[in-house]
Motif scaffolding. Structure first.
Motif, PDB file in Angstrom:
ATOM      1  N   GLU A  45     -20.726 -26.694  -3.952  1.00 17.99           N
ATOM      2  CA  GLU A  45     -20.494 -25.677  -2.919  1.00 17.99           C
ATOM      3  C   GLU A  45     -21.201 -24.375  -3.292  1.00 17.99           C
ATOM      4  N   ALA A  46     -21.195 -24.044  -4.591  1.00 19.25           N
ATOM      5  CA  ALA A  46     -21.910 -22.842  -5.032  1.00 19.25           C
ATOM      6  C   ALA A  46     -23.414 -23.012  -4.850  1.00 19.25           C
ATOM      7  N   TYR A  47     -23.912 -24.230  -5.079  1.00 12.60           N
ATOM      8  CA  TYR A  47     -25.336 -24.498  -4.895  1.00 12.60           C
ATOM      9  C   TYR A  47     -25.755 -24.280  -3.446  1.00 12.60           C
ATOM     10  N   GLN A  48     -24.862 -24.551  -2.516  1.00 12.68           N
ATOM     11  CA  GLN A  48     -25.167 -24.377  -1.090  1.00 12.68           C
ATOM     12  C   GLN A  48     -24.979 -22.940  -0.617  1.00 12.68           C
ATOM     13  N   SER A  49     -24.780 -22.044  -1.574  1.00 10.06           N
ATOM     14  CA  SER A  49     -24.627 -20.627  -1.260  1.00 10.06           C
ATOM     15  C   SER A  49     -25.943 -20.042  -0.761  1.00 10.06           C
TER      16      SER A  49
END
Length: 449
Positions: free
Chosen positions: A113-117
């Motif tokens: 989810e952080a990568y999709q930030s």
């Protein structure tokens, strides 16, 4: 004095040696008089010089896995709105994984989810950690970003997709390798990953690139290397075409293509490249030929020993050592004076190894002893330096008096190598001459200051 020195080696800690011993402060003064020892040494290995080195404290990192709140805290932090906290948390997870901390699987989804930030820094930190912890669950979001992947993300995302054998990535790399309009670095990267994958379907594209003289050497070289990674035979005709071309880069590219090949035809081509005027290609070819069959280099060894290319002369050293005939030992002893530090370093190591051979147990030490006793002047500094190191490493105490004389040589490399060898030998008879030398250096230093 005996309570501070053993015959073979100093046994006190370095700080005590400097204060209470004779050799260490003497050699320290010697080194200070001839300037910075660390910057001056040109030999490949760095001789230990504790008197010039502060202790290097090691950072102590403790990873505790007995705190049940740590991982849940990281999961919460990854969902935080603060960018810096997300970045630090992702980095902490990567460090913990490196130390073997268990239970990190629950952080994978928050990391994805952080990568999709939308924040590029968070995206990079998350991609780096997902790669390092080998989180296969990130394959789909990695694949989705691949066509428009940012340059700083590529070194983390693409290797992970290669490791996970992503078919989406494979198809993209194939299309990039075949696209003449693709950016140079993108196309080079595609050939790299196709080679690492071992993809046979795109070999023809790589061959076409290698043969296209209108393209840059960087791209043609990347294609050639990818061919070498994917083949062990069958590209001899391509190598021959490159050698017969009018391009000056033909021998180099032909060598790159053949780096994974074996067989008699390959050895013949490598021999031809070694005898070409392209020193860079000849050096690579000689190394490959030696790896395939050292005996195949025997007929070439005297020729390559005279070439300017460092790699060629290093192969000559390895060949002399492998063949191990009396004439080869003579060549190795001469190469102690080679103008390149790596070559004379290798020649000395070969001489050290051959000293254990009963046929040369007297010949090599005698040559070294004669050189140390008789050779003087800056024109001999290379061989004298290697001879000093040889004596120190093999503990030949009979040469200690010659080492004392070499402390006054003009070249710093000889001074320091002799000083180091004397410290390694720790012969009691040298303590008084060393003390006198130290006193002379101290007096000179006071006068100069």
């Amino acid at each position: 004095m005996g309570r501070y020195f053993s015959k073979r080696r100093l046994t006190l800690p370095y700080t005590h040696r400097m204060v209470r011993g004779l050799i260490a402060p003497t050699l320290a003064t010697c080194g200070l008089m001839v300037a910075s020892i660390a910057a001056a040494q040109t030999r490949r290995e760095v001789l230990p010089q504790p008197m010039f080195t502060d202790p290097s404290p090691e950072q102590q990192i403790e990873i505790r896995d007995d705190d049940p709140l740590v991982i849940p805290l990281w999961v919460r932090a990854l969902g935080d709105d603060l960018v810096e906290r997300k970045i630090q948390t992702a980095d902490s997870i990567a460090i913990a994984h490196g130390f073997g901390m268990p239970g990190l699987e629950v952080t994978i989804q928050p990391l994805i989810e952080a990568y999709q930030s939308d924040d590029a820094r968070v995206k990079l930190a998350a991609a780096r950690t997902l790669n390092l912890i080998d989180a296969r669950a990130a394959q789909e979001p990695f694949e989705a970003d691949l066509p428009t992947l940012a340059t700083d993300l590529a070194p983390w995302v693409e290797p992970a997709l290669l490791r996970w054998k992503s078919e989406v990535a494979l198809q993209l790399w194939r299309s990039r390798a075949a696209d003449p309009n693709a950016r140079l670095l993108v196309r080079q990267s595609a050939f790299h990953y196709l080679g690492a994958w071992g993809d046979a379907q795109s070999l023809e594209d790589a061959r076409n690139v290698v043969l296209d003289e209108a393209l840059t050497l960087a791209l043609r070289g990347a294609a050639a290397k990818s061919i070498a990674e994917r083949t062990v035979s069958g590209e001899e005709d391509l190598a021959r075409a490159l050698l017969d071309s009018s391009s000056s880069t033909g021998p180099l590219l032909a060598t790159m293509v053949l780096m994974g090949h074996t067989g008699e035809a390959t050895q013949q081509l490598l021999t031809e490249i070694i005898r070409s005027e392209d020193d860079a290609a000849a050096g690579m070819a000689a190394k490959r030929l030696f790896d395939l069959d050292p005996r195949a280099v025997y007929p070439l060894v005297l020729e390559i020993r005279e070439r300017r290319e460092r790699d060629l002369r290093q192969v000559a050293v390895a060949t002399f050592l492998h063949r191990n005939e009396p004439a080869d030992v003579d060549q190795l002893l001469e190469m102690l004076d080679d103008f390149h530090p790596d070559v004379r370093h290798d020649a000395r190591l070969a001489c050290e190894e051959l000293t254990a051979d009963a046929r040369y147990a007297e010949k090599i030490p005698q040559y070294i002893a004669t050189a140390l006793a008789e050779r003087r002047g800056p024109e001999h500094w290379r061989s004298l330096e290697q001879c000093c190191v040889y004596v120190g490493r093999l503990d030949h105490e009979a040469n200690a008096s010659s080492l004392i004389e070499l402390l006054d040589e003009e070249r710093i490399e000889v001074n320091c190598a002799a000083a180091w060898a004397l410290r390694m030998l720790a012969v009691e008879e040298t303590f008084e001459p060393l003390h006198q030398y130290w006193r002379r250096c101290s007096t000179h230093a006071r006068i100069v200051s």
